[in-house]
Design a protein around this motif. Structure first.
Motif, PDB file in Angstrom:
ATOM      1  N   VAL A  22       0.835  -1.201   0.000  1.00 43.52           N
ATOM      2  CA  VAL A  22       0.000   0.000   0.000  1.00 43.52           C
ATOM      3  C   VAL A  22       0.871   1.254   0.000  1.00 43.52           C
ATOM      4  O   VAL A  22       0.621   2.206  -0.757  1.00 43.52           O
ATOM      5  N   LEU A  23       1.915   1.263   0.820  1.00 44.62           N
ATOM      6  CA  LEU A  23       2.811   2.413   0.860  1.00 44.62           C
ATOM      7  C   LEU A  23       3.514   2.615  -0.481  1.00 44.62           C
ATOM      8  O   LEU A  23       3.670   3.749  -0.955  1.00 44.62           O
ATOM      9  N   ILE A  26       1.117   4.165  -2.932  1.00 44.69           N
ATOM     10  CA  ILE A  26       0.925   5.597  -2.663  1.00 44.69           C
ATOM     11  C   ILE A  26       2.102   6.401  -3.208  1.00 44.69           C
ATOM     12  O   ILE A  26       1.921   7.443  -3.854  1.00 44.69           O
ATOM     13  N   ARG A  30       1.832   9.071  -6.423  1.00 46.96           N
ATOM     14  CA  ARG A  30       2.186  10.485  -6.255  1.00 46.96           C
ATOM     15  C   ARG A  30       3.412  10.886  -7.064  1.00 46.96           C
ATOM     16  O   ARG A  30       3.875  12.022  -6.976  1.00 46.96           O
ATOM     17  N   TRP A  92       1.369   0.571  -9.666  1.00 44.31           N
ATOM     18  CA  TRP A  92       0.356   0.734  -8.634  1.00 44.31           C
ATOM     19  C   TRP A  92      -0.662  -0.396  -8.691  1.00 44.31           C
ATOM     20  O   TRP A  92      -1.126  -0.888  -7.653  1.00 44.31           O
TER      21      TRP A  92
END
Length: 267
Positions: A22-23, A26, A30, A92
């Motif tokens: 998940v990190l 993210i 971004r 992702w």
């Protein structure tokens, strides 16, 4: 909640891997990193969770660990291909796939494997999981191919994606390799069924779906070689074969383990 059959350490490894995925997703979303750096910790923790489940004091296996291993193989293949083709940018989505798969394996760790199981069982499972992984990678490439075709129709900028012909060539290479391993998996199951499961080959739902998947992939490869199948037609046949293969093992084990609450190693 982690089921009682899963060890606490295995559950913690799975949770850590999911958080790391998940990190990484993210960070990638971004635009914080262009390479594979954010995915490496998650990939390593995922591998550790798989190893703990298979090599721990009480090895377990079932539909969810099989899917988790398949996802890990897809991520491994992506890591290798990304070095050759940096244009591939599905990080992702693969992070999301890895997080879901590793948590699913923790929630449904499968059934304990017999210590005295036939060595042919290990070969059979290894071939089967490798086959799953190769076809999963082929499906990902077919999806990328379809996305590239849509972008071409919209006259979008394709400079950041792989050329369509390259994607197509890679897709069929993975299909051919997966077909070879599926053939070997079926051969081991046919000739060593008594050593594997204590009985002769049985035409149950798993065997039927596996053979139907084999026939579907054979038709795809023949259609490609003889009639030049490509694009949407080839992708549809690939998706159909992959679905049949998914139902063959993961689907049947899901029914046995979750729906019926069974799942011994008798087939």
């Amino acid at each position: 909640m982690i089921l009682p059959s899963a060890s606490l350490a295995g559950g913690l490894l799975a949770a850590a891997a999911a958080v790391a995925y998940v990190l990484a997703a993210i960070v990638v979303a971004r635009g914080g990193a262009r390479g594979l750096g954010p995915m490496v910790p998650a990939w390593g923790l995922h591998a550790a969770a798989l190893a703990w489940g298979l090599l721990g004091s009480q090895p377990h296996f079932g539909f969810a660990p099989a899917l988790s291993m398949t996802a890990w193989l897809v991520l491994t293949s992506y890591a290798v291909e990304h070095q050759l083709f940096p244009q591939m940018r599905t990080r992702w989505a693969l992070c999301a796939l890895g997080a879901v798969a590793v948590l699913l394996a923790a929630l449904f760790p499968g059934r304990a494997m017999h210590v005295a199981a036939s060595p042919w069982l290990a070969l059979h499972l290894t071939l089967g999981i490798a086959c799953y992984g190769l076809f999963a990678v082929a499906v990902v490439h077919a999806w990328l191919m379809g996305r590239a075709e849509q972008q071409m129709r919209r006259a979008a900028d394709l400079s950041s994606t792989l050329p369509l012909l390259t994607l197509e060539r890679l897709t069929f290479r993975f299909v051919a390799a997966g077909f070879a391993l599926l053939s070997a998996t079926l051969a081991v199951g046919w000739f060593f069924s008594e050593e594997l499961y204590g009985r002769a080959w049985l035409w149950d739902h798993k065997a039927v779906f596996s053979v139907l998947a084999w026939l579907t992939f054979a038709i795809l490869l023949v259609g490609r070689a003889r009639m030049g199948w490509r694009g949407r037609r080839a992708a549809r046949v690939l998706y159909a074969g992959a679905l049949l293969l998914l139902l063959a093992y993961a689907g049947s084990r899901f029914v046995m383990e979750v729906v019926l609450g069974r799942g011994g190693w008798g087939g």
